[in-house]
Design an enzyme around this catalytic site. Structure first.
Site, PDB file in Angstrom:
ATOM      1  N   SER A 235       0.898  -1.072  -0.029  1.00  0.00           N
ATOM      2  CA  SER A 235       0.236  -0.132  -0.584  1.00  0.00           C
ATOM      3  C   SER A 235       1.141   0.980   0.242  1.00  0.00           C
ATOM      4  O   SER A 235       2.035   1.076   0.665  1.00  0.00           O
ATOM      5  CB  SER A 235      -0.772  -0.007   0.818  1.00  0.00           C
ATOM      6  OG  SER A 235      -1.647   1.161   1.500  1.00  0.00           O
TER       7      SER A 235
ATOM      8  N   TYR B 282      -1.941   0.041  10.693  1.00  0.00           N
ATOM      9  CA  TYR B 282      -2.283  -0.856   9.124  1.00  0.00           C
ATOM     10  C   TYR B 282      -0.494   0.104   8.233  1.00  0.00           C
ATOM     11  O   TYR B 282      -0.046  -0.716   7.115  1.00  0.00           O
ATOM     12  CB  TYR B 282      -3.386   0.114   7.902  1.00  0.00           C
ATOM     13  CG  TYR B 282      -3.343  -0.631   6.853  1.00  0.00           C
ATOM     14  CD1 TYR B 282      -3.898  -1.496   6.626  1.00  0.00           C
ATOM     15  CD2 TYR B 282      -3.532   0.531   5.603  1.00  0.00           C
ATOM     16  CE1 TYR B 282      -3.778  -1.996   4.580  1.00  0.00           C
ATOM     17  CE2 TYR B 282      -3.552  -0.075   4.308  1.00  0.00           C
ATOM     18  CZ  TYR B 282      -4.112  -1.270   4.156  1.00  0.00           C
ATOM     19  OH  TYR B 282      -4.174  -1.321   2.681  1.00  0.00           O
TER      20      TYR B 282
END
Length: 269
Positions: free
Chosen positions: A130, A143
């Site tokens: 990501s 995250y």
């Protein structure tokens, strides 16, 4: 002879888009899901049962695929979970689950496919990370940490397996129109929380970004190009210009200047 592709988390979102696209390019595609029976009529390719946090189910699924097809040419580590919340208020067990899925999970699957790829003297492993892994994002710190850890792990592992003819890379997407916002863990917004207003506003903004995200087929096309590339790069980034440019800015701006930019973006003081 068509290449055999295994995609973890292939039942929806980016994983499903990649699988569908590769199928149209005449690859033999298998996905994985914790509950494949739920998606019998929703994917055009078969799903194997796999829970990436449980090494035994990973080994069993890989063995099943090798028995069916005799080889695995491409592994796409896509299975992952989202998690948001003030770190102070995020339950420890949820933090552990995020790392178990987003970091340890891909490692388990890589370990399971490496022996067969080494025997073949060939293989490609693509890890979906990501753009959030390139920076500490407020209320998405865990995250960001899981994806950053995976990026660094793969940098090292890529060098370790190069001698066996196996290629490995990371692909970091920005915001894409998937169901991740609905399925991610959200620390609850508590009325008594000192983070209530800031977290609530940031969470709303994050969800809006996903809803307005790009078509995941864009990711699928990049993955296809990587598979067909003789010498893939260490890192790829896929997203809007601003999302990719934010990674560049992180490298060149002073830390506090970049921090102020993020604070302004999320309307935080």
């Amino acid at each position: 002879m068509p290449k055999v592709v295994l995609i973890t988390g292939g039942s929806s979102g980016i994983g499903k888009a990649i699988g569908t696209y590769l199928l149209s390019k005449n690859y033999i595609v298998y996905g994985t899901s914790r509950n494949p029976e739920k998606y019998v009529d929703t994917t055009k390719f078969p799903l194997l049962e796999m829970e990436v946090t449980q090494p035994e189910t990973v080994k069993d699924s890989v063995a099943e695929l090798l028995k069916k097809e005799g080889k695995i040419d491409v592994l796409i580590n896509n299975a992952g979970v989202g998690i948001t919340g003030p770190i102070e208020e995020t339950p420890s067990d949820e933090i552990e689950k995020a790392f178990a899925t987003n970091l340890y999970g891909p490692i388990h699957v890589i370990k399971a496919v490496l022996p067969s790829m080494r025997h073949q003297g060939d293989g490609t492993i693509i890890n979906i990370t990501s753009i959030a892994g390139y920076m500490g994002l407020p209320y998405r710190g865990i995250y960001s940490a899981t994806k950053a850890a995976l990026e660094i792990t793969i940098e090292a592992l890529r060098m370790e397996i190069k001698q066996f003819g196996i290629k490995m890379t990371n692909v970091a997407p920005g915001d894409f129109a998937t169901n991740i916002a609905a399925s991610r863990y959200h620390a609850p917004i508590e009325d008594s929380s000192p983070y209530k207003k800031a977290y609530g506003n940031t969470l709303k903004l994050m969800n809006e970004h996903v809803d307005a995200g790009e078509d995941p087929t864009k990711m699928a096309k990049v993955v296809h190009e990587i598979i067909e590339t003789k010498n893939p790069k260490v890192h790829y980034k896929v997203g809007s210009f601003l999302q990719k440019f934010s990674v560049v800015l992180k490298k060149i701006l002073p830390d506090k200047t970049y921090e102020r930019m993020l604070l302004k973006h999320y309307n935080l003081k």
